[in-house]
Design an enzyme around this catalytic site. Structure first.
Site, PDB file in Angstrom:
ATOM      1  CG  ASN A 206      -0.392  -0.061   2.507  1.00  0.00           C
ATOM      2  OD1 ASN A 206       0.757  -0.462   2.657  1.00  0.00           O
ATOM      3  ND2 ASN A 206      -1.144   0.323   3.519  1.00  0.00           N
TER       4      ASN A 206
ATOM      5  N   GLY B 121       2.644  -5.310   7.659  1.00  0.00           N
ATOM      6  CA  GLY B 121       1.612  -6.039   6.917  1.00  0.00           C
ATOM      7  C   GLY B 121       0.463  -6.380   7.832  1.00  0.00           C
ATOM      8  CB  SER B 122      -2.267  -8.784   7.422  1.00  0.00           C
ATOM      9  OG  SER B 122      -1.524  -9.964   7.262  1.00  0.00           O
TER      10      SER B 122
ATOM     11  N   GLY C 184       1.866 -10.970  10.730  1.00  0.00           N
ATOM     12  CA  GLY C 184       2.768 -10.476  11.777  1.00  0.00           C
ATOM     13  C   GLY C 184       2.848 -11.429  12.955  1.00  0.00           C
TER      14      GLY C 184
ATOM     15  CD  GLU D 272       4.981  -0.104  13.266  1.00  0.00           C
ATOM     16  OE1 GLU D 272       3.772   0.137  13.409  1.00  0.00           O
ATOM     17  OE2 GLU D 272       5.835   0.163  14.123  1.00  0.00           O
TER      18      GLU D 272
ATOM     19  CB  CYS E   2      -1.672   0.966   8.246  1.00  0.00           C
ATOM     20  SG  CYS E   2      -0.418   2.215   8.018  1.00  0.00           S
TER      21      CYS E   2
ATOM     22  CD  GLU F 298       8.545   0.617  10.052  1.00  0.00           C
ATOM     23  OE1 GLU F 298       9.679   0.252   9.731  1.00  0.00           O
ATOM     24  OE2 GLU F 298       7.542   0.427   9.356  1.00  0.00           O
TER      25      GLU F 298
HETATM   26  P1  NDP Z   1       0.328  -9.162   4.219  1.00  0.00           P
HETATM   27  O1  NDP Z   1       0.558  -9.536   5.632  1.00  0.00           O
HETATM   28  O2  NDP Z   1      -0.514 -10.032   3.389  1.00  0.00           O
HETATM   29  O3  NDP Z   1       1.717  -9.029   3.444  1.00  0.00           O
HETATM   30  C1  NDP Z   1       2.756  -8.197   3.861  1.00  0.00           C
HETATM   31  C2  NDP Z   1       4.073  -8.741   3.378  1.00  0.00           C
HETATM   32  O4  NDP Z   1       4.321  -9.999   4.018  1.00  0.00           O
HETATM   33  C3  NDP Z   1       4.109  -9.034   1.883  1.00  0.00           C
HETATM   34  O5  NDP Z   1       5.405  -8.787   1.394  1.00  0.00           O
HETATM   35  C4  NDP Z   1       3.795 -10.524   1.839  1.00  0.00           C
HETATM   36  O6  NDP Z   1       4.251 -11.151   0.671  1.00  0.00           O
HETATM   37  C5  NDP Z   1       4.580 -10.992   3.037  1.00  0.00           C
HETATM   38  N1  NDP Z   1       4.174 -12.282   3.564  1.00  0.00           N
HETATM   39  C6  NDP Z   1       2.996 -12.948   3.426  1.00  0.00           C
HETATM   40  N2  NDP Z   1       3.054 -14.128   4.101  1.00  0.00           N
HETATM   41  C7  NDP Z   1       4.280 -14.201   4.685  1.00  0.00           C
HETATM   42  C8  NDP Z   1       4.943 -15.162   5.505  1.00  0.00           C
HETATM   43  N3  NDP Z   1       4.363 -16.308   5.864  1.00  0.00           N
HETATM   44  N4  NDP Z   1       6.199 -14.892   5.910  1.00  0.00           N
HETATM   45  C9  NDP Z   1       6.800 -13.745   5.550  1.00  0.00           C
HETATM   46  N5  NDP Z   1       6.245 -12.817   4.755  1.00  0.00           N
HETATM   47  C10 NDP Z   1       4.986 -13.030   4.345  1.00  0.00           C
HETATM   48  O7  NDP Z   1      -0.226  -7.667   4.248  1.00  0.00           O
HETATM   49  P2  NDP Z   1      -0.671  -6.770   3.013  1.00  0.00           P
HETATM   50  O8  NDP Z   1       0.398  -6.707   1.991  1.00  0.00           O
HETATM   51  O9  NDP Z   1      -2.018  -7.182   2.585  1.00  0.00           O
HETATM   52  O10 NDP Z   1      -0.717  -5.323   3.696  1.00  0.00           O
HETATM   53  C11 NDP Z   1      -1.849  -4.795   4.260  1.00  0.00           C
HETATM   54  C12 NDP Z   1      -1.735  -4.817   5.777  1.00  0.00           C
HETATM   55  O11 NDP Z   1      -0.606  -4.066   6.180  1.00  0.00           O
HETATM   56  C13 NDP Z   1      -2.917  -4.165   6.455  1.00  0.00           C
HETATM   57  O12 NDP Z   1      -3.324  -4.939   7.556  1.00  0.00           O
HETATM   58  C14 NDP Z   1      -2.357  -2.832   6.936  1.00  0.00           C
HETATM   59  O13 NDP Z   1      -3.030  -2.292   8.033  1.00  0.00           O
HETATM   60  C15 NDP Z   1      -0.954  -3.199   7.247  1.00  0.00           C
HETATM   61  N6  NDP Z   1      -0.095  -2.025   7.244  1.00  0.00           N
HETATM   62  C16 NDP Z   1       0.359  -1.555   8.447  1.00  0.00           C
HETATM   63  C17 NDP Z   1       1.117  -0.403   8.527  1.00  0.00           C
HETATM   64  C18 NDP Z   1       1.648   0.082   9.842  1.00  0.00           C
HETATM   65  O14 NDP Z   1       2.634   0.822   9.833  1.00  0.00           O
HETATM   66  N7  NDP Z   1       1.054  -0.272  10.969  1.00  0.00           N
HETATM   67  C19 NDP Z   1       1.445   0.360   7.308  1.00  0.00           C
HETATM   68  C20 NDP Z   1       0.917  -0.219   6.100  1.00  0.00           C
HETATM   69  C21 NDP Z   1       0.178  -1.377   6.088  1.00  0.00           C
HETATM   70  P3  NDP Z   1       3.239 -11.369  -0.572  1.00  0.00           P
HETATM   71  O15 NDP Z   1       2.830 -10.030  -1.023  1.00  0.00           O
HETATM   72  O16 NDP Z   1       4.088 -12.081  -1.540  1.00  0.00           O
HETATM   73  O17 NDP Z   1       2.072 -12.173  -0.047  1.00  0.00           O
END
Ligand code: NDP
Length: 501
Positions: free
Chosen positions: A151, A227-228, A232, A249, A283, A463
């Site tokens: 995002n 990420g999600s 996490g 995060e 996020c 961060e």
């Molecule tokens: P995901 O958790 O699906 O993916 C994030 C990253 O993790 C991607 O690079 C993904 O790869 C990778 N990933 C997926 N599975 C694994 C695993 N088992 N081990 C290691 N890495 C893995 O999140 P999204 O990309 O859908 O992002 C959206 C989420 O991020 C929302 O919940 C949002 O709130 C959060 N977010 C939080 C922020 C914050 O600062 N608090 C800022 C921005 C977003 P791949 O794409 O290949 O699946």
């Protein structure tokens, strides 16, 4: 014509050892942007080994020199800002003005961190014994795995990679599979800025397949993940057993509180921007509005009116207010929450549909949606939807508003609209969020302050700002005794100074 994107390992652009590829497509049109090499665990091994080899030399490069490379990278990003923004809009859908903002945030972070090359302050404190020196300094972890979402495909990688590098770590970067192009562009920029080979390595491919291998790899010392919450938690569990450092995060369920004395028009501007910017996929998106009953009818009428007028379209078109969501799965997830809302008794006051005709049918669009008659415990008021949907909850006073605000498991961002300074200060003190805004929406963080969330939004790290350095370095406390004799801390001090009472 579609380009082909490769890994970057030990200073070389390479296809994966497995030879497979996946597609990078425009979520607004379905058009192919690039074919992308699909990494295997063997590629991850190579990237970690390269980062490991490079670490010993990189950690000894004087930090001001590391900062000069960052500075040059910032200059290159600035020169390419418009091209990067256009590619970002095509790759993940956000409208061009917001994509420019994303790139600018990356530039800001890069310049800021370049300056840290000449700071990274430690403490020098008085020692309790004579002829003794006491100080602390930062020490890099080693190899950092930077795992990022789609995002903010430029800004978030810079939040991780730049502070990791300035502290003397080397990096394996695993970007989201929806945004490999922007990841490649960032690595190209750092390569051109003069980063030595092996210091930054890029592996492209699905996190599910590569993630566990990268996270548990014995050569990886720190995992920095955005990420999600589910991913996490999974990463934290794996890394925790191995006592690895992890910074997470995660998600949010951010709220804007509008008090009875607020400027409603100002609040409406903040709500529309915070709820529907980046199609609600920030996020920090305002997915809840907590409106005082005294202004709720006026506020709802205005937010609904504005949502209905928003124009969906390709983010590169000047007339577009709202781009697509990132994928079919995201579109279906948003749509499923409209059903959840209706079953729970909420009212869909604006939007609620996937457009099915014309050019919009080719992309992953969803109407900007306003839910009313929402109660604080409904799923749409508790769970992160990550799309252009906001839920309006009514409240009676500041106490109730704060209680509702704090009633989710998340704690990232919140805001209050009020002219009452007492309410503003109560809110600043009691909000369980890492980011608090007064008379502004839930988005708009600047990189010189810490960024991150409380409760299940993270695991206590931040961060950006100086706080970023605390993630990417460990403290080392150093004592130098130049007295020429054994001096025992906590035991000898009174006698030796001859100042006993
Ligand atoms: P995901 O958790 O699906 O993916 C994030 C990253 O993790 C991607 O690079 C993904 O790869 C990778 N990933 C997926 N599975 C694994 C695993 N088992 N081990 C290691 N890495 C893995 O999140 P999204 O990309 O859908 O992002 C959206 C989420 O991020 C929302 O919940 C949002 O709130 C959060 N977010 C939080 C922020 C914050 O600062 N608090 C800022 C921005 C977003 P791949 O794409 O290949 O699946």
């Amino acid at each position: 014509m579609a380009t082909h994107l490769q890994n970057y390992i030990d200073g070389k652009w390479l296809d994966s050892s497995g030879g497979e590829t996946f597609d990078d497509t425009d979520p607004a049109s379905g058009e192919l942007i690039a074919t992308v090499t699909k990494s295997t665990t063997a590629d991850v091994d190579r990237a970690v080994e390269a980062a490991h080899r490079a670490f010993d030399a990189w950690r000894l490069v004087p930090a001001p020199k590391r900062g000069e490379i960052m500075y040059r990278a910032g200059e290159l990003m600035l020169a390419r800002k418009d091209d990067l923004a256009r590619e970002m809009t095509r790759e993940m859908g956000k409208v061009l003005a917001e994509a420019r903002g994303d790139v600018q945030e990356g530039i800001d972070m890069t310049y800021y961190i370049a300056g840290e090359g000449r700071r990274q302050f430690g403490d020098v404190v008085p020692a309790e014994l004579p002829n003794k020196w006491a100080m602390s300094m930062r020490h890099p972890h080693g190899v950092v795995a930077a795992i990022t979402p789609w995002n903010f495909p430029l800004a978030i990688p810079t939040w991780k990679i730049m502070p990791a590098l300035i502290c003397g770590n080397t990096v394996v970067f695993k970007p989201a599979s929806y945004t490999p192009l922007l990841a490649v562009r960032l690595v190209e920029i750092l390569e051109e800025a003069g980063l030595p080979k092996g210091v930054l390595n890029l592996v492209l491919g699905p996190g599910g397949d590569l993630g566990d291998h990268l996270v548990t790899h014995p050569g990886v010392d720190l995992i920095s993940f955005t990420g999600s919450s589910d991913t996490g938690a999974h990463i934290s569990e794996l890394a925790g057993r191995l006592l690895k450092r992890v910074s997470c995060e995660l998600g949010g369920k951010n709220a804007i509180v509008v008090m009875d004395d607020a400027s409603v028009d100002l609040a409406v501007d903040g709500i529309v921007w915070s709820a529907f910017g980046t199609s609600g996929q920030r996020c920090t998106a305002a997915s809840r509005v907590i409106a005082d009953r005294a202004v709720a009818t006026d506020l709802i009428g205005k937010v609904v009116g504005r949502a209905k007028k928003m124009r969906m379209g390709h983010g590169l078109e000047a007339t577009t207010d709202l781009g697509p969501v990132v994928s079919k799965a995201a579109q279906e997830k948003v749509a499923s929450y409209i059903g959840v809302a209706e079953r729970e008794g909420a009212t869909v006051a604006a939007g609620g549909h996937i457009p099915t005709t014309g050019a919009l049918a080719k992309g992953f669009f969803h109407e900007p949606t306003v839910l009313t008659d929402v109660k604080p415990n409904m799923r749409v008021a508790q769970e992160e939807i990550f799309g252009p949907v906001t839920a309006i909850i009514e409240s009676s006073n500041i106490d109730e508003a704060i209680k509702i605000l704090n009633s989710t498991k998340y704690g990232l961002s919140c805001s209050i609209y009020t002219q009452n300074i007492n309410n503003a200060f109560r809110f600043m003190r009691d909000a369980e969020c890492g980011l608090v805004y007064v008379n502004a929406g839930t988005i708009g963080a600047e990189i010189q302050l810490p960024f991150g969330g409380m409760k299940s939004t993270g695991n206590g790290h931040r961060e950006a700002g100086r706080a970023a350095l605390d993630v990417y370095s460990e403290w080392k406390s150093i004592y130098v005794d130049y007295s020429g004799r054994l001096q025992r801390a906590q035991m000898d001090v009174v006698e030796k100074t001859g100042m006993a009472p």
